[in-house]
Design a protein around this motif. Sequence first.
Motif, short mmCIF file in Angstrom:
data_model
loop_
_atom_site.label_atom_id
_atom_site.label_comp_id
_atom_site.label_asym_id
_atom_site.label_seq_id
_atom_site.Cartn_x
_atom_site.Cartn_y
_atom_site.Cartn_z
N CYS A 1 -3.06 4.99 9.17
CA CYS A 1 -4.41 4.23 9.85
C CYS A 1 -5.59 4.71 8.92
O CYS A 1 -5.57 5.98 8.76
N MET A 2 -6.39 3.69 8.75
CA MET A 2 -7.67 4.00 7.98
C MET A 2 -8.81 3.68 8.85
O MET A 2 -10.03 3.78 8.65
N GLU A 3 -8.39 3.87 10.30
CA GLU A 3 -9.59 3.84 11.31
C GLU A 3 -10.52 2.86 11.10
O GLU A 3 -11.66 3.05 11.20
N CYS A 4 -10.09 1.47 10.69
CA CYS A 4 -11.06 0.45 10.68
C CYS A 4 -11.53 -0.18 12.07
O CYS A 4 -12.72 -0.81 12.13
N MET B 1 0.95 -1.17 0.02
CA MET B 1 0.02 -0.11 -0.10
C MET B 1 1.01 1.37 -0.10
O MET B 1 0.43 2.44 0.29
N THR C 1 -1.17 -8.22 14.54
CA THR C 1 -1.60 -9.27 13.67
C THR C 1 -2.80 -8.72 12.79
O THR C 1 -2.87 -8.99 11.72
N VAL C 2 -3.80 -8.10 13.39
CA VAL C 2 -4.84 -7.80 12.83
C VAL C 2 -5.08 -6.60 11.80
O VAL C 2 -5.78 -6.31 10.88
N CYS C 3 -3.82 -5.61 12.28
CA CYS C 3 -3.85 -4.46 11.53
C CYS C 3 -3.91 -4.65 9.79
O CYS C 3 -2.44 -5.12 9.50
N PRO C 4 -4.60 -4.24 8.92
CA PRO C 4 -4.26 -4.36 7.34
C PRO C 4 -3.34 -3.57 6.97
O PRO C 4 -2.93 -3.46 5.82
N HIS C 5 -3.07 -2.54 7.61
CA HIS C 5 -1.77 -1.57 7.09
C HIS C 5 -0.65 -1.50 7.96
O HIS C 5 0.07 -0.69 7.95
N ARG C 6 -0.59 -2.71 8.75
CA ARG C 6 0.80 -2.79 9.54
C ARG C 6 1.26 -1.53 10.42
O ARG C 6 2.35 -1.22 10.15
N MET D 1 -1.76 -8.64 19.26
CA MET D 1 -2.92 -8.76 18.59
C MET D 1 -3.15 -7.74 17.68
O MET D 1 -3.44 -7.90 16.61
N ALA E 1 -10.10 -2.50 13.69
CA ALA E 1 -9.69 -4.10 14.17
C ALA E 1 -8.91 -4.11 15.36
O ALA E 1 -9.21 -4.87 16.11
#
Lengths: 94, 339
Positions: free
Chosen positions: A50-53, A1, A28-33, A25, A55
Motif C-alpha cells: 500500500c502506498m497510502e494514496c 509492480m 476497483t480503485v486501488c492501483p496496487h490491487r 469500490m 483512493a
Amino acid sequence: MKDFRYIEGVATLRLNAAKCIGCGMCETVCPHRIFLVRKKKAAIGDLDACMECGACARNCPADAITVTPGVGCAAYIISAWIHQFTGTGGTRCC
Amino acid sequence: MDGFVETPAGPVPRVITALSFRDRAGAAKTRLGIGRYEYKVVPGLYCAGIPGPEAPVLVTANYKLTFDALRKELGGLDAWILAADTRGINVWCAAGKGLFSTEEVVRRIERSRLAEVVSRRELILPQLSATGVAAHQVKRGCGFRVLYGPVRAADIPAFVRAGNAADDAMRTVTFTLWERAVLVPVEILLLRKPLAAAVFAILLLSGIGPGFFSPEAVLTRGIPAVCTTLLAILSGTVAVPLFLPRLPWREFWIGGALAGILTGMATTWLFHGRVSLWESLALVLWSAALASYLAMNFTGSTPYTSPSGVEKEMRRAIPVQAAGGVLAAVLWIAGPFMG
Ligand code: SF4
Ligand code: SF4
C-alpha cells in the motif's frame, strides 16, 4: 509492480470489516490491487504494498477504510517539517 | 481541432486523434522542463469521432500531455471528452493536490451542460483520479454515476469495447524503464540553481590552505571536487532511478549512498596523485552524502512509496547524510594542512 517493494510494516491502512457493504469500490480503485472482495466482504491482501494514496478510503461509501493519505515524497516531507518549525515554506511535489 | 459537433448545449470542438509534430515537440520541451507549467487546454467539453447522446464520456485533466495521451488513443472511437480544470496538472498529481476533485467534476459537468448533451448518466474517470474524487459523492452531487476506467489512456479503447471492464493489469500502476527515464531530465534541471551555489562554495573551500587562500588551489583542488559532485548527481538522479528494480535495498538513501561511494571512488582514482588520502576520503564521503540525498528525493516521483515509509527512511537517512556532508567539508578544509 512485483519488482518494486518498499519498506514493510509502516502502512497506515485499516479496514473495518463490520462496516463494509461489499460494494467492491476499494478493489476497483486501488492501483496496487490491495483489496479482495469475496462474498460481499472486503479483505486486505498485501498490506505492505500500500502506498497510502487514499483512493480506497475516499471512495468507500460505507466509511469502512481509514488510511493517513499523502504523497510519499522526501521533498514534500522536508518542506512540511520546515513548515512546522517556521510557519512558512512552500511545497514542491509534482 | 477538427471542426465542431452541434449539440443542444452549443457546438463542441472535435479533437484530432493523431499528434502533430508541434504536439510532439511541445511534449519534448515539457519533459525537459522548458515552460513546464504553461501547458494546458481550456477546460470543458470536447469530442472524438461522431458521438451521439449514448456515447461514453471520458473525463480527464487539462494538462496538455494528459489530454494528448488520451486523444491519441481515440482513433475510431466516438466519445465525449470532458477536460476538468486541474490547472494544467496531470491526473495523479492533481488528484493528490485536491484539484481533480469531486467538486471540480460536478462543477465541470454543470458548466459544460453535459446533461443536455448525453442521455446516459455515466462518466468514465481515470482510475488514478480516485485519490481526489469520491464516486458516490459525484453521484449525489450531479446524478452521474462514476465508472473508474483503466490507469493508462492506452487501455481506454479495450476498456470501452469490453463493456467498460478493466482487468487487473489495466488497474495496476507500472514503473517501467521508460517511465522512469522520462523523469530524469526534469530532476536534473531542478538542480541548476543549487548546483551553481554548490560549485561556488566548493571552489571557495578548495582555495583555503596553509597560505590562507590560494587561487591556484581553487583549480587544482576545485576541479576534482566539482567532478565528484557532478558524478554524484548523476548517480543519484540517473543511476538510481534507472537501476531501481535491480537495487537490492528497498530504502532509496542506501542505494544512493552506495552509488555515490562508487562514483566518488572513481573520481578519486581518476585524480589520484593530485588529491591526498584525506582529500580522497572527503570526496567519497561528499559523493555518498549527496547521491544518497538525491536518490531519497526520487521517492517523490515513484508510484509506490508510501509517505509513512518515506518518513521512516528520512529519519534514518538525514542524520547520516548531514554527518557525511559535514565530515567531508572538515576533511576537505583540513586536507592541505595534513600534508
Ligand atoms: S491507500 Fe491507495 S494503495 Fe493503499 S490500499 Fe488504498 S487505494 Fe490501495
Ligand atoms: S469500498 Fe468499502 S464498502 Fe465497498 S467493498 Fe470496499 S470496504 Fe467494503
